[in-house]
Design a protein around this motif. Structure first.
Motif, PDB file in Angstrom:
ATOM      1  N   ASP A 139      67.268  43.632  52.204  1.00 45.94           N
ATOM      2  CA  ASP A 139      66.084  42.777  52.113  1.00 45.94           C
ATOM      3  C   ASP A 139      64.885  43.536  51.561  1.00 45.94           C
ATOM      4  OD1 ASP A 139      67.629  40.840  53.249  1.00 45.94           O
ATOM      5  OD2 ASP A 139      66.493  40.679  55.122  1.00 45.94           O
ATOM      6  N   GLN A 140      64.740  44.806  51.947  1.00 50.78           N
ATOM      7  CA  GLN A 140      63.560  45.570  51.546  1.00 50.78           C
ATOM      8  C   GLN A 140      63.521  45.868  50.053  1.00 50.78           C
ATOM      9  OE1 GLN A 140      65.930  46.623  53.621  1.00 50.78           O
ATOM     10  NE2 GLN A 140      66.493  48.782  53.260  1.00 50.78           N
ATOM     11  N   ASN A 141      64.638  45.652  49.369  1.00 51.47           N
ATOM     12  CA  ASN A 141      64.678  45.895  47.928  1.00 51.47           C
ATOM     13  C   ASN A 141      64.486  44.624  47.111  1.00 51.47           C
ATOM     14  OD1 ASN A 141      65.088  48.604  48.379  1.00 51.47           O
ATOM     15  ND2 ASN A 141      67.319  48.496  48.163  1.00 51.47           N
ATOM     16  N   LEU A 142      64.234  43.524  47.788  1.00 50.40           N
ATOM     17  CA  LEU A 142      63.956  42.260  47.112  1.00 50.40           C
ATOM     18  C   LEU A 142      62.446  42.085  46.928  1.00 50.40           C
ATOM     19  CD1 LEU A 142      66.374  39.939  49.124  1.00 50.40           C
ATOM     20  CD2 LEU A 142      66.664  40.620  46.724  1.00 50.40           C
ATOM     21  N   ARG A 143      62.077  41.489  45.831  1.00 52.57           N
ATOM     22  CA  ARG A 143      60.678  41.179  45.573  1.00 52.57           C
ATOM     23  C   ARG A 143      60.571  39.740  45.073  1.00 52.57           C
ATOM     24  NH1 ARG A 143      59.991  44.886  48.107  1.00 52.57           N
ATOM     25  NH2 ARG A 143      58.689  46.744  47.817  1.00 52.57           N
ATOM     26  N   MET A 144      59.512  39.079  45.481  1.00 54.59           N
ATOM     27  CA  MET A 144      59.202  37.751  44.958  1.00 54.59           C
ATOM     28  C   MET A 144      57.806  37.786  44.376  1.00 54.59           C
ATOM     29  SD  MET A 144      58.504  34.189  46.999  1.00 54.59           S
ATOM     30  CE  MET A 144      57.068  33.289  46.425  1.00 54.59           C
ATOM     31  N   LEU A 145      57.647  37.210  43.191  1.00 54.39           N
ATOM     32  CA  LEU A 145      56.327  37.089  42.579  1.00 54.39           C
ATOM     33  C   LEU A 145      56.051  35.619  42.323  1.00 54.39           C
ATOM     34  CD1 LEU A 145      53.830  38.580  41.353  1.00 54.39           C
ATOM     35  CD2 LEU A 145      54.977  38.357  39.132  1.00 54.39           C
ATOM     36  N   ALA A 146      55.033  35.090  42.969  1.00 50.81           N
ATOM     37  CA  ALA A 146      54.557  33.737  42.687  1.00 50.81           C
ATOM     38  C   ALA A 146      53.462  33.836  41.634  1.00 50.81           C
ATOM     39  CB  ALA A 146      54.022  33.089  43.963  1.00 50.81           C
ATOM     40  N   VAL A 147      53.336  32.807  40.812  1.00 45.79           N
ATOM     41  CA  VAL A 147      52.383  32.824  39.698  1.00 45.79           C
ATOM     42  C   VAL A 147      51.507  31.581  39.767  1.00 45.79           C
ATOM     43  CG1 VAL A 147      52.119  32.884  37.188  1.00 45.79           C
ATOM     44  CG2 VAL A 147      54.030  34.095  38.269  1.00 45.79           C
ATOM     45  N   LYS A 148      50.196  31.789  39.874  1.00 42.43           N
ATOM     46  CA  LYS A 148      49.246  30.676  39.884  1.00 42.43           C
ATOM     47  C   LYS A 148      48.002  31.096  39.107  1.00 42.43           C
ATOM     48  CE  LYS A 148      50.793  28.368  44.062  1.00 42.43           C
ATOM     49  NZ  LYS A 148      51.401  27.268  43.288  1.00 42.43           N
ATOM     50  N   THR A 149      47.667  30.310  38.094  1.00 44.66           N
ATOM     51  CA  THR A 149      46.488  30.624  37.299  1.00 44.66           C
ATOM     52  C   THR A 149      45.270  30.759  38.198  1.00 44.66           C
ATOM     53  OG1 THR A 149      47.436  29.311  35.508  1.00 44.66           O
ATOM     54  CG2 THR A 149      45.139  29.966  35.282  1.00 44.66           C
ATOM     55  N   THR A 150      45.080  29.792  39.089  1.00 40.79           N
ATOM     56  CA  THR A 150      44.072  29.905  40.141  1.00 40.79           C
ATOM     57  C   THR A 150      44.784  29.711  41.468  1.00 40.79           C
ATOM     58  OG1 THR A 150      43.559  27.533  40.019  1.00 40.79           O
ATOM     59  CG2 THR A 150      42.238  29.014  38.652  1.00 40.79           C
ATOM     60  N   CYS A 151      44.354  30.454  42.484  1.00 35.97           N
ATOM     61  CA  CYS A 151      45.070  30.341  43.756  1.00 35.97           C
ATOM     62  C   CYS A 151      44.334  29.458  44.759  1.00 35.97           C
ATOM     63  CB  CYS A 151      45.373  31.711  44.335  1.00 35.97           C
ATOM     64  SG  CYS A 151      44.031  32.871  44.400  1.00 35.97           S
ATOM     65  N   LYS A 152      43.007  29.632  44.929  1.00 36.09           N
ATOM     66  CA  LYS A 152      42.258  28.824  45.894  1.00 36.09           C
ATOM     67  C   LYS A 152      43.076  28.709  47.182  1.00 36.09           C
ATOM     68  CE  LYS A 152      39.238  27.669  42.616  1.00 36.09           C
ATOM     69  NZ  LYS A 152      37.794  27.663  42.610  1.00 36.09           N
ATOM     70  N   ASP A 153      43.250  27.485  47.681  1.00 32.96           N
ATOM     71  CA  ASP A 153      44.087  27.283  48.861  1.00 32.96           C
ATOM     72  C   ASP A 153      45.563  27.140  48.499  1.00 32.96           C
ATOM     73  OD1 ASP A 153      42.016  27.400  50.667  1.00 32.96           O
ATOM     74  OD2 ASP A 153      41.602  25.258  50.563  1.00 32.96           O
ATOM     75  N   ILE A 176      55.083  38.943  50.134  1.00 29.40           N
ATOM     76  CA  ILE A 176      55.073  38.149  48.907  1.00 29.40           C
ATOM     77  C   ILE A 176      53.986  38.653  47.966  1.00 29.40           C
ATOM     78  CG2 ILE A 176      54.624  35.842  47.975  1.00 29.40           C
ATOM     79  CD1 ILE A 176      55.691  34.754  50.669  1.00 29.40           C
ATOM     80  N   HIS A 177      54.306  38.771  46.705  1.00 27.76           N
ATOM     81  CA  HIS A 177      53.317  39.118  45.691  1.00 27.76           C
ATOM     82  C   HIS A 177      52.899  37.844  44.958  1.00 27.76           C
ATOM     83  CE1 HIS A 177      55.179  43.033  46.452  1.00 27.76           C
ATOM     84  NE2 HIS A 177      54.065  43.576  45.989  1.00 27.76           N
ATOM     85  N   LEU A 178      51.600  37.702  44.754  1.00 27.96           N
ATOM     86  CA  LEU A 178      51.044  36.529  44.090  1.00 27.96           C
ATOM     87  C   LEU A 178      50.193  36.985  42.911  1.00 27.96           C
ATOM     88  CD1 LEU A 178      50.272  33.534  43.789  1.00 27.96           C
ATOM     89  CD2 LEU A 178      48.532  33.888  45.565  1.00 27.96           C
ATOM     90  N   PHE A 179      50.625  36.612  41.706  1.00 31.15           N
ATOM     91  CA  PHE A 179      49.859  36.940  40.504  1.00 31.15           C
ATOM     92  C   PHE A 179      48.916  35.798  40.176  1.00 31.15           C
ATOM     93  CE2 PHE A 179      48.979  36.846  35.997  1.00 31.15           C
ATOM     94  CZ  PHE A 179      48.645  38.171  35.727  1.00 31.15           C
ATOM     95  N   THR A 180      47.666  36.137  39.878  1.00 31.47           N
ATOM     96  CA  THR A 180      46.690  35.107  39.546  1.00 31.47           C
ATOM     97  C   THR A 180      45.668  35.634  38.551  1.00 31.47           C
ATOM     98  OG1 THR A 180      45.099  33.519  40.471  1.00 31.47           O
ATOM     99  CG2 THR A 180      45.128  35.721  41.444  1.00 31.47           C
ATOM    100  N   LEU A 181      45.056  34.701  37.819  1.00 35.42           N
ATOM    101  CA  LEU A 181      43.934  35.016  36.932  1.00 35.42           C
ATOM    102  C   LEU A 181      42.615  34.586  37.567  1.00 35.42           C
ATOM    103  CD1 LEU A 181      45.379  33.877  33.470  1.00 35.42           C
ATOM    104  CD2 LEU A 181      45.347  36.182  34.434  1.00 35.42           C
ATOM    105  N   GLN A 182      42.671  34.226  38.836  1.00 30.15           N
ATOM    106  CA  GLN A 182      41.451  33.794  39.527  1.00 30.15           C
ATOM    107  C   GLN A 182      40.409  34.901  39.500  1.00 30.15           C
ATOM    108  OE1 GLN A 182      41.583  31.037  42.250  1.00 30.15           O
ATOM    109  NE2 GLN A 182      39.587  31.430  43.138  1.00 30.15           N
ATOM    110  N   GLU A 183      39.183  34.536  39.220  1.00 33.84           N
ATOM    111  CA  GLU A 183      38.099  35.516  39.115  1.00 33.84           C
ATOM    112  C   GLU A 183      37.363  35.632  40.447  1.00 33.84           C
ATOM    113  OE1 GLU A 183      35.696  34.609  35.706  1.00 33.84           O
ATOM    114  OE2 GLU A 183      37.275  35.193  34.317  1.00 33.84           O
TER     115      GLU A 183
END
Length: 262
Positions: free
Chosen positions: A174-188, A203-210
């Motif tokens: 399990d520790q070698n698994l990664r998940m990346l969620a992608v949201k231009t803006t995250c907000k809620d 969980i890793h979350l990629f965003t362009l939110q400023e």
């Protein structure tokens, strides 16, 4: 969140750092123009005059007409997105501008064209950022990943590393698994990604939110969500948050290292 969903349902993706302006009827019909994102004026394939290309086709075509000056994944994701949007606007005007300039004989006719524009913009925004990330992962040596992998409850996280097969292999750690969620803006919206991959603890979350508030960032941290933000945008975040953000390059290097030590 409700307000953001309503606006984007009407006008398509709201790109962080940009603005839209126009009369209300044109704005919510999807015809508003960005104040700082003019269409490009490059040579495009003649076939695109006959049909509107897919997001994948547009992104694949970018290196043919744009020279990317940036060298890091954090800078390139922003440069690539800017150029893609300019090219998208050029193609959109090719297909739509003459129709708008001609005028409409009825409200129904106007709404039909407006809905077509809005739906196309929403369709593009849904996948554009993910496709750019796929290209950059491969460019910088992170070649093992799966997109839209089916997990528990028929969920579909944006990216699973190293693969969907490994995620469904009980013998894979399990520790070698990664998940990346992608949201231009995250907000809620960041809460939507919490249960997309039960085997992934952090969980890793990629965003362009400023920017997000320290309180919102603390909520993310308590939920084991790590925010991944392009380095040029870090200055938009509060000092107390900035030092705890991951860059896109950080994520790529870390994920490659985990795979090497598997």
């Amino acid at each position: 969140m409700e307000e953001e969903d309503f606006v984007e349902s009407k006008i398509g993706e709201v790109i962080p750092g940009t603005s839209l302006f126009d009369r209300g009827d044109r704005l919510f019909a999807g015809f508003a123009a960005g104040s700082d994102k003019e269409p490009s004026h490059v040579v495009i394939p003649r076939l695109w005059e006959d049909y509107f290309p897919s997001g994948e086709e547009i992104i694949d075509y970018l290196p043919s007409v744009f020279r990317f000056g940036k060298t890091t994944p954090d800078e390139l994701i922003i440069e690539r997105r800017d150029n893609e949007y300019k090219l998208f606007r050029q193609i959109e005007e090719l297909h739509i501008l003459h129709r708008v300039q001609k005028g409409f004989d009825s409200v129904d006719e106007f709404m039909q064209v407006a809905n077509s524009v809005s739906n196309r913009r929403k369709s593009r925004s849904g996948r554009s950022l993910e496709i750019h990330l796929e290209h950059l992962f491969r460019q910088f040596g992170l070649e093992e990943f799966s997109t839209q992998c089916r997990t528990e409850g028929n969920k579909r996280p944006d990216f699973i590393f190293p693969s969907c097969a490994d995620y469904h292999d009980p013998a894979f750690p399990d520790q070698n698994l990664r998940m990346l969620a992608v949201k231009t803006t995250c907000k809620d919206r960041w809460r939507q990604v919490l249960n997309e991959a039960n085997r992934v603890g952090s969980i890793h979350l990629f965003t362009l939110q400023e920017g997000v508030s320290p309180h919102q960032f603390a909520e993310m941290k308590d939920a084991n969500v790590k925010l991944v933000v392009p380095k040029p945008l870090h200055a938009k975040y509060p000092d107390t948050v900035r030092e705890k953000l991951m860059t896109l390059n950080d994520f790529i290097v870390e994920t490659k290292d985990i795979r090497r030590h598997t």
